[in-house]
Design a protein around this motif. Structure first.
Motif, PDB file in Angstrom:
ATOM      1  N   UNK A  40      41.873  17.640  58.238  1.00 52.60           N
ATOM      2  CA  UNK A  40      40.872  18.124  59.182  1.00 52.60           C
ATOM      3  C   UNK A  40      41.088  19.602  59.490  1.00 52.60           C
ATOM      4  N   UNK A  41      42.335  19.978  59.786  1.00 50.66           N
ATOM      5  CA  UNK A  41      42.648  21.376  60.110  1.00 50.66           C
ATOM      6  C   UNK A  41      42.289  22.302  58.946  1.00 50.66           C
ATOM      7  N   UNK A  48      45.037  27.628  54.359  1.00 55.98           N
ATOM      8  CA  UNK A  48      46.210  26.749  54.440  1.00 55.98           C
ATOM      9  C   UNK A  48      47.172  27.182  55.549  1.00 55.98           C
ATOM     10  N   UNK A  49      47.475  28.471  55.616  1.00 59.39           N
ATOM     11  CA  UNK A  49      48.430  28.965  56.612  1.00 59.39           C
ATOM     12  C   UNK A  49      47.953  28.662  58.032  1.00 59.39           C
ATOM     13  N   UNK A  51      45.793  26.347  58.920  1.00 58.11           N
ATOM     14  CA  UNK A  51      45.785  24.894  59.099  1.00 58.11           C
ATOM     15  C   UNK A  51      47.182  24.369  59.405  1.00 58.11           C
ATOM     16  N   UNK A  52      48.184  24.900  58.724  1.00 53.22           N
ATOM     17  CA  UNK A  52      49.568  24.483  58.984  1.00 53.22           C
ATOM     18  C   UNK A  52      49.988  24.836  60.405  1.00 53.22           C
ATOM     19  N   UNK A  53      49.610  26.022  60.839  1.00 53.79           N
ATOM     20  CA  UNK A  53      49.941  26.436  62.203  1.00 53.79           C
ATOM     21  C   UNK A  53      49.229  25.559  63.229  1.00 53.79           C
ATOM     22  N   UNK A  54      47.965  25.259  62.973  1.00 56.68           N
ATOM     23  CA  UNK A  54      47.202  24.401  63.882  1.00 56.68           C
ATOM     24  C   UNK A  54      47.812  23.002  63.949  1.00 56.68           C
ATOM     25  N   UNK A  55      48.225  22.474  62.798  1.00 55.05           N
ATOM     26  CA  UNK A  55      48.844  21.149  62.757  1.00 55.05           C
ATOM     27  C   UNK A  55      50.128  21.140  63.581  1.00 55.05           C
ATOM     28  N   UNK A  56      50.952  22.151  63.397  1.00 56.38           N
ATOM     29  CA  UNK A  56      52.196  22.241  64.160  1.00 56.38           C
ATOM     30  C   UNK A  56      51.903  22.310  65.655  1.00 56.38           C
ATOM     31  N   UNK A  57      50.959  23.155  66.033  1.00 57.32           N
ATOM     32  CA  UNK A  57      50.594  23.275  67.450  1.00 57.32           C
ATOM     33  C   UNK A  57      50.063  21.950  68.000  1.00 57.32           C
TER      34      UNK A  57
END
Length: 185
Positions: A40-41, A48-49, A51-57
Motif C-alpha cells: 500500500x505504501x 521505494x525509499x 514507502x519504506x520510511x512510511x512503513x517504519x513510521x
C-alpha cells in the motif's frame, strides 16, 4: 468461523499484547502484515525509499498506539492500513513528492490480483461504502477518492480536474453529505 474472522481475531490478540509492550507479539504482527502494508505504501508513494520510511513510521505508531485500538474503529487490519496510508501521505506532503501511480494500480495489480485500494476496502468491511460511492456523481466520487487515497489538496484537485477550487470544495462537501446519508440507511 472463517479464516478472515480467525485472522482478525489473531490481529486483535496481537494488538492487545503489543499494548502491553510484548516485543514477540510485535514481531509476529510485523511478519504477518508488513508485506501488505508495504504494498500500500509503495503504491501511494511511488518511491521505494519513501514507502519504506512510511512503513517504519506506521509500525512505530502501531507500537505506541496499540492500546488505543477498539473494534468500533473497524477491523484491526483496516485500522493499521489506515495508519500506514496516513503516514505515507504525510511524508509525501512533507516532501512535496508528486505521485506517479495511476488509479487503476490502486484497484488491480498487473497480474489481476486486487490492488491495495480494493483489499483495504474489502478487509475493512466497506462493501456498503463501495456501494454508496457508486451512487455519487463521477466528479464527486473522483474528488473524494483523489483526496482520500491520493492525498490531493483542494488546490491540486482543482488543477487535476480543471475546475475552480470552490467547485471542487462543493463536490467534496456534497459528496461526503451524500455518503453520510447513504451509510446511515
Amino acid at each position: 468461523m472463517t479464516q478472515t474472522d480467525a485472522d482478525q481475531d489473531q490481529l486483535m490478540r496481537l494488538l492487545m499484547k503489543i499494548s502491553q509492550q510484548d516485543r514477540r507479539a510485535f514481531q509476529e504482527l510485523y511478519e504477518h502484515i508488513a508485506a501488505r502494508m508495504f504494498g500500500l505504501c509503495l503504491r501511494l508513494a511511488g518511491q521505494r525509499e519513501l514507502a519504506e520510511e512510511a512503513l517504519q513510521d506506521a509500525f512505530i505508531q502501531i507500537w505506541h498506539r496499540a492500546g488505543e485500538y477498539h473494534s468500533d474503529r473497524g477491523a484491526p487490519l483496516g485500522w493499521m492500513m489506515t495508519i500506514a496510508r496516513y503516514r505515507t501521505l504525510d511524508l509525501i506532503r512533507a516532501r512535496k513528492v508528486r505521485q506517479t501511480v495511476n488509479d487503476e494500480d490502486l484497484n488491480e495489480l498487473d497480474d489481476g490480483r486486487d490492488g491495495p485500494l480494493e483489499l483495504s476496502l474489502r478487509e475493512s468491511g466497506a462493501q456498503k461504502l463501495t456501494g454508496c460511492l457508486d451512487e455519487l456523481s463521477d466528479v464527486q466520487r473522483d474528488s473524494i477518492l483523489l483526496s482520500y487515497y491520493r492525498g490531493f489538496t483542494h488546490e491540486e484537485l482543482a488543477q487535476a480536474l480543471s475546475s475552480p477550487i470552490g467547485t471542487v470544495k462543493s463536490w467534496i462537501r456534497r459528496g461526503l453529505m451524500a455518503l453520510k446519508r447513504c451509510l446511515e440507511q
